[in-house]
Design a protein around this motif. Sequence first.
Motif, PDB file in Angstrom:
ATOM      1  N   GLU A 170      10.753   5.288  46.283  1.00 58.18           N
ATOM      2  CA  GLU A 170       9.504   4.517  46.331  1.00 58.18           C
ATOM      3  C   GLU A 170       8.264   5.400  46.248  1.00 58.18           C
ATOM      4  O   GLU A 170       7.269   5.027  45.642  1.00 58.18           O
ATOM      5  N   TYR A 194      18.676   4.286  51.976  1.00 55.44           N
ATOM      6  CA  TYR A 194      18.540   2.867  52.292  1.00 55.44           C
ATOM      7  C   TYR A 194      17.453   2.265  51.409  1.00 55.44           C
ATOM      8  O   TYR A 194      16.369   2.837  51.259  1.00 55.44           O
ATOM      9  N   GLY A 195      17.755   1.135  50.817  1.00 52.78           N
ATOM     10  CA  GLY A 195      16.795   0.505  49.926  1.00 52.78           C
ATOM     11  C   GLY A 195      17.307  -0.843  49.470  1.00 52.78           C
ATOM     12  O   GLY A 195      17.914  -1.600  50.228  1.00 52.78           O
ATOM     13  N   ARG A 196      17.103  -1.133  48.198  1.00 54.73           N
ATOM     14  CA  ARG A 196      17.487  -2.431  47.645  1.00 54.73           C
ATOM     15  C   ARG A 196      17.794  -2.266  46.149  1.00 54.73           C
ATOM     16  O   ARG A 196      17.356  -1.323  45.520  1.00 54.73           O
ATOM     17  N   GLU A 210      16.397   1.128  44.405  1.00 52.45           N
ATOM     18  CA  GLU A 210      15.125   1.591  44.941  1.00 52.45           C
ATOM     19  C   GLU A 210      15.335   2.116  46.358  1.00 52.45           C
ATOM     20  O   GLU A 210      15.877   1.411  47.205  1.00 52.45           O
ATOM     21  N   VAL A 211      14.890   3.335  46.607  1.00 49.52           N
ATOM     22  CA  VAL A 211      15.105   4.000  47.898  1.00 49.52           C
ATOM     23  C   VAL A 211      13.823   3.905  48.719  1.00 49.52           C
ATOM     24  O   VAL A 211      12.765   4.384  48.302  1.00 49.52           O
ATOM     25  N   ALA A 212      13.929   3.278  49.893  1.00 48.08           N
ATOM     26  CA  ALA A 212      12.773   3.110  50.779  1.00 48.08           C
ATOM     27  C   ALA A 212      12.808   4.069  51.959  1.00 48.08           C
ATOM     28  O   ALA A 212      11.758   4.388  52.529  1.00 48.08           O
ATOM     29  N   LEU A 246      16.906  -4.198  53.903  1.00 48.46           N
ATOM     30  CA  LEU A 246      17.421  -3.017  53.205  1.00 48.46           C
ATOM     31  C   LEU A 246      18.925  -2.944  53.361  1.00 48.46           C
ATOM     32  O   LEU A 246      19.525  -3.583  54.221  1.00 48.46           O
ATOM     33  N   THR A 404       7.291   0.695  51.590  1.00 49.38           N
ATOM     34  CA  THR A 404       7.899  -0.287  52.492  1.00 49.38           C
ATOM     35  C   THR A 404       7.499   0.010  53.932  1.00 49.38           C
ATOM     36  O   THR A 404       7.283  -0.900  54.734  1.00 49.38           O
TER      37      THR A 404
END
Length: 549
Positions: A170, A194-196, A210-212, A246, A404
């Motif tokens: 991100e 961790y992401g989505r 996508e890594v948050a 996430l 995020t």
Amino acid sequence: MAESIIIRVQSPDGVKRITATKRETAATFLKKVAKEFGFQNNGFSVYINRNKTGEITASSNKSLNLLKVKCRHGPLGKCVHCVPLEPFDEDYLNHLEPPVKHMSFHAYIRKLTGGADKGKFVALENISCKIKSGCEGHLPWPNGICTKCQPSAITLNRQKYRHVDNIMFENHTVADRFLDFWRKTGNQHFGYLYGRYTEHKDIPLGIRAEVAAIYEPPQIGTQNSLELLEDPKAEVVDEIAAKLGLRKVGWIFTDLVSEDTRKGTVRYSRNKDTYFLSSEECITAGDFQNKHPNICRLSPDGHFGSKFVTAVATGGPDNQVHFEGYQVSNQCMALVRDECLLPCKDAPELGYAKESSSEQYVPDVFYKDIDKFGNEITQLARPLPVEYLIIDITTTFPKDPVYTFSISQNPFPIENRDVLGETQDFHSLATYLSQNTSSVFLDTISDFHLLLFLVTNEVMPLQDSISLLLEAVRTGNEELAQTWKRSEQWATIEQLCSTVGVQLPGLHEYGAVGGSAHVATAAMWACQHCTFMNQPGTGHCEMCSLPRT
């Protein structure tokens, strides 16, 4: 009146239908194209053929009829020249910038289900390297085996599709904080991403991870190795991440060796002359992917492959830190799951297919190679180049960073970094709160590592009473955050922070209304050794029996 025709113009953004006439000039037609797609009048090119030949220029006074535009039918018609391109079309993928080597998994599904039978008989079978159970015609292995229960031999092929087409952090802060551990110690480090999963528009039907945030589990790292330790908080972290919207999308590790500390350069060690992923790393990636299967309705097992990604922070060709993304193939996942693949000790670029023993039958594994005479030959995979098992994934950072979680100049410490002297306790929490005095409570509390500490600390874990706050962070709702801020739980957290000797500015702004609770616990003291909260008037800790001072 001139006869109207419909011309379909294909582009990476889709197909547009443009009404024109046969006598219309090229310049007029191009103005219609620009208006339909929202382009500038001179910022695009239109070609008659898909291979980008036969460009239509605005300077031409020729009519569309003379330019031999191939689509000449009414608005309800369709021909071979204007049928939409399929997302698995190899010519189309090769002409993209940059060319796409692997089609997306959903494009692969479209290819399987796009025939006349609409995929009625398609079944994505997971590879098995184990003997089928229940065969009663002979004694069990090693005393007997037959063609019904014997697993088929495996010929390794480079997988044509991939389950994830892009990994995107991100913002740079997420990656920089992870790299700080190596910068301060010189030791390699590991973390979970961790992401989505979202749509990746640069590739037809593509998926982006996508890594948050990056969670760093307990581990022992040296300059050349990493050892993961048992993590008692793993399930809780997954639960908190799920409430934040996430999920665990992959893992990341560093392979960095400083080359010149004055210039800040690192060694370029992973390339086509050495390896991109070692055999041991491929086996680890395969194990992670097996633990995180991809749900698929076309598979009899209900799952096929995995969207779990591997990211490596290593030196690039310019001797700067680069992030490279990978997955291993479904064949590699099967070999790892059934314990058929071993690493080679002295050659990290080679793996080794196990041989059958009295305890385990292992099917033959082959791969195809080119000999010195240019002939294709089949080799037994003992050993095997791991490049047959790897799928590369582009790893990027966005032009416009996404957040995020809030970013602070004085962030809350990351978990499991005691070796750096960075600990998560109420003293570090009080210090963080004293340095982050934003009037917006949501900005202060929106820190992934801080939220994990509030849930997992041993003094006052808030796992059962933090759902409202997590919902506020997930939705960016300051009003919900303010509601939770007035709870007894946050008031108690403030009281614990006030006992560690750090003055919190505006303490009265953050807690439950009323001062009696503050007065009642002001005289309580926290043990410097175990952080247990003791009643006033005691000189020794009631938990560990050590003196107060």
